[in-house]
Design a protein around this motif. Structure first.
Motif, PDB file in Angstrom:
ATOM      1  N   THR A  12       0.836  -1.185   0.000  1.00  0.00           N
ATOM      2  CA  THR A  12       0.000   0.000   0.000  1.00  0.00           C
ATOM      3  C   THR A  12       0.876   1.240   0.000  1.00  0.00           C
ATOM      4  O   THR A  12       1.719   1.411   0.885  1.00  0.00           O
ATOM      5  CB  THR A  12      -0.936   0.023   1.217  1.00  0.00           C
ATOM      6  N   PHE A  13       0.667   2.106  -0.969  1.00  0.00           N
ATOM      7  CA  PHE A  13       1.468   3.318  -1.104  1.00  0.00           C
ATOM      8  C   PHE A  13       0.676   4.549  -0.681  1.00  0.00           C
ATOM      9  O   PHE A  13       0.754   5.598  -1.326  1.00  0.00           O
ATOM     10  CB  PHE A  13       1.960   3.459  -2.545  1.00  0.00           C
ATOM     11  N   SER A  14      -0.066   4.406   0.393  1.00  0.00           N
ATOM     12  CA  SER A  14      -0.946   5.482   0.836  1.00  0.00           C
ATOM     13  C   SER A  14      -0.204   6.758   1.208  1.00  0.00           C
ATOM     14  O   SER A  14      -0.733   7.856   1.039  1.00  0.00           O
ATOM     15  CB  SER A  14      -1.797   5.014   2.015  1.00  0.00           C
ATOM     16  N   SER A  69      -3.168  13.517   5.480  1.00  0.00           N
ATOM     17  CA  SER A  69      -4.179  12.537   5.103  1.00  0.00           C
ATOM     18  C   SER A  69      -4.991  12.993   3.894  1.00  0.00           C
ATOM     19  O   SER A  69      -5.621  14.049   3.924  1.00  0.00           O
ATOM     20  CB  SER A  69      -5.113  12.267   6.278  1.00  0.00           C
ATOM     21  N   SER A  70      -4.933  12.198   2.841  1.00  0.00           N
ATOM     22  CA  SER A  70      -5.675  12.432   1.603  1.00  0.00           C
ATOM     23  C   SER A  70      -5.293  13.726   0.897  1.00  0.00           C
ATOM     24  O   SER A  70      -6.028  14.200   0.033  1.00  0.00           O
ATOM     25  CB  SER A  70      -7.188  12.418   1.862  1.00  0.00           C
ATOM     26  N   ASN A 122      -5.208   2.406  -4.366  1.00  0.00           N
ATOM     27  CA  ASN A 122      -3.766   2.220  -4.412  1.00  0.00           C
ATOM     28  C   ASN A 122      -3.248   2.471  -5.829  1.00  0.00           C
ATOM     29  O   ASN A 122      -2.463   1.683  -6.377  1.00  0.00           O
ATOM     30  CB  ASN A 122      -3.392   0.805  -3.952  1.00  0.00           C
ATOM     31  N   ALA A 123      -3.699   3.572  -6.393  1.00  0.00           N
ATOM     32  CA  ALA A 123      -3.403   3.852  -7.787  1.00  0.00           C
ATOM     33  C   ALA A 123      -3.015   5.309  -7.998  1.00  0.00           C
ATOM     34  O   ALA A 123      -3.299   6.180  -7.173  1.00  0.00           O
ATOM     35  CB  ALA A 123      -4.601   3.513  -8.665  1.00  0.00           C
ATOM     36  N   PHE A 141      -2.998  12.440 -10.468  1.00  0.00           N
ATOM     37  CA  PHE A 141      -3.972  12.203  -9.419  1.00  0.00           C
ATOM     38  C   PHE A 141      -3.623  10.937  -8.661  1.00  0.00           C
ATOM     39  O   PHE A 141      -3.059  10.002  -9.218  1.00  0.00           O
ATOM     40  CB  PHE A 141      -5.387  12.048  -9.995  1.00  0.00           C
ATOM     41  N   ARG A 142      -3.985  10.904  -7.397  1.00  0.00           N
ATOM     42  CA  ARG A 142      -3.862   9.708  -6.582  1.00  0.00           C
ATOM     43  C   ARG A 142      -5.246   9.251  -6.154  1.00  0.00           C
ATOM     44  O   ARG A 142      -6.120  10.066  -5.859  1.00  0.00           O
ATOM     45  CB  ARG A 142      -3.028   9.955  -5.326  1.00  0.00           C
TER      46      ARG A 142
END
Length: 121
Positions: free
Chosen positions: A28-30, A56-57, A80-81, A74-75
């Motif tokens: 996970t590349f959060s 966060s976000s 996870n994209a 964009f994330r």
């Protein structure tokens, strides 16, 4: 096993648009930076765009100078994209576009296999 898989490339006419996608699995590349690079045959790989985590976000976006407002990164944390919206494409944008993730110590640890973008005149 960590994998990055790009998609969305194709053949478009100058002035057209493409939306590239990069789906990550195995990790996970959060909170990690993710970016896009490109490479034309016989040319060096070059930076296109990246996202860097702020909170966060929330992410900042950086772009290569040649983008000139044409591209947007964009994330999607939930998926996870990372995506690259490319507008006003030019023939010189023709290249294989690579997704990268896991930026650390000045380099990305993980790379996708690339997706071909061809812009005709």
């Amino acid at each position: 096993q960590v994998q990055l898989v790009e998609s969305g490339g194709g053949l478009v006419q100058a002035g057209g648009s493409l939306r590239l996608s990069c789906a990550a699995s195995g990790r996970t590349f959060s909170s990690d930076a993710m970016g896009w690079f490109r490479q034309a045959p016989g040319k060096e790989r070059e930076f296109v765009a990246r996202t860097t985590w702020v909170r966060s976000s929330t992410f900042n976006a950086d772009y290569a100078s040649f983008v000139k407002g044409r591209f947007t990164i964009f994330r999607d944390i939930a998926k996870n994209a990372v995506y690259l919206q490319m507008n006003s494409l030019k023939p010189e944008d023709t290249a294989v576009y690579y997704c990268a993730a896991g930026f650390s110590r000045g380099e990305y640890e993980y790379w996708g296999r690339g997706t071909q973008v061809t812009v005709s005149s």
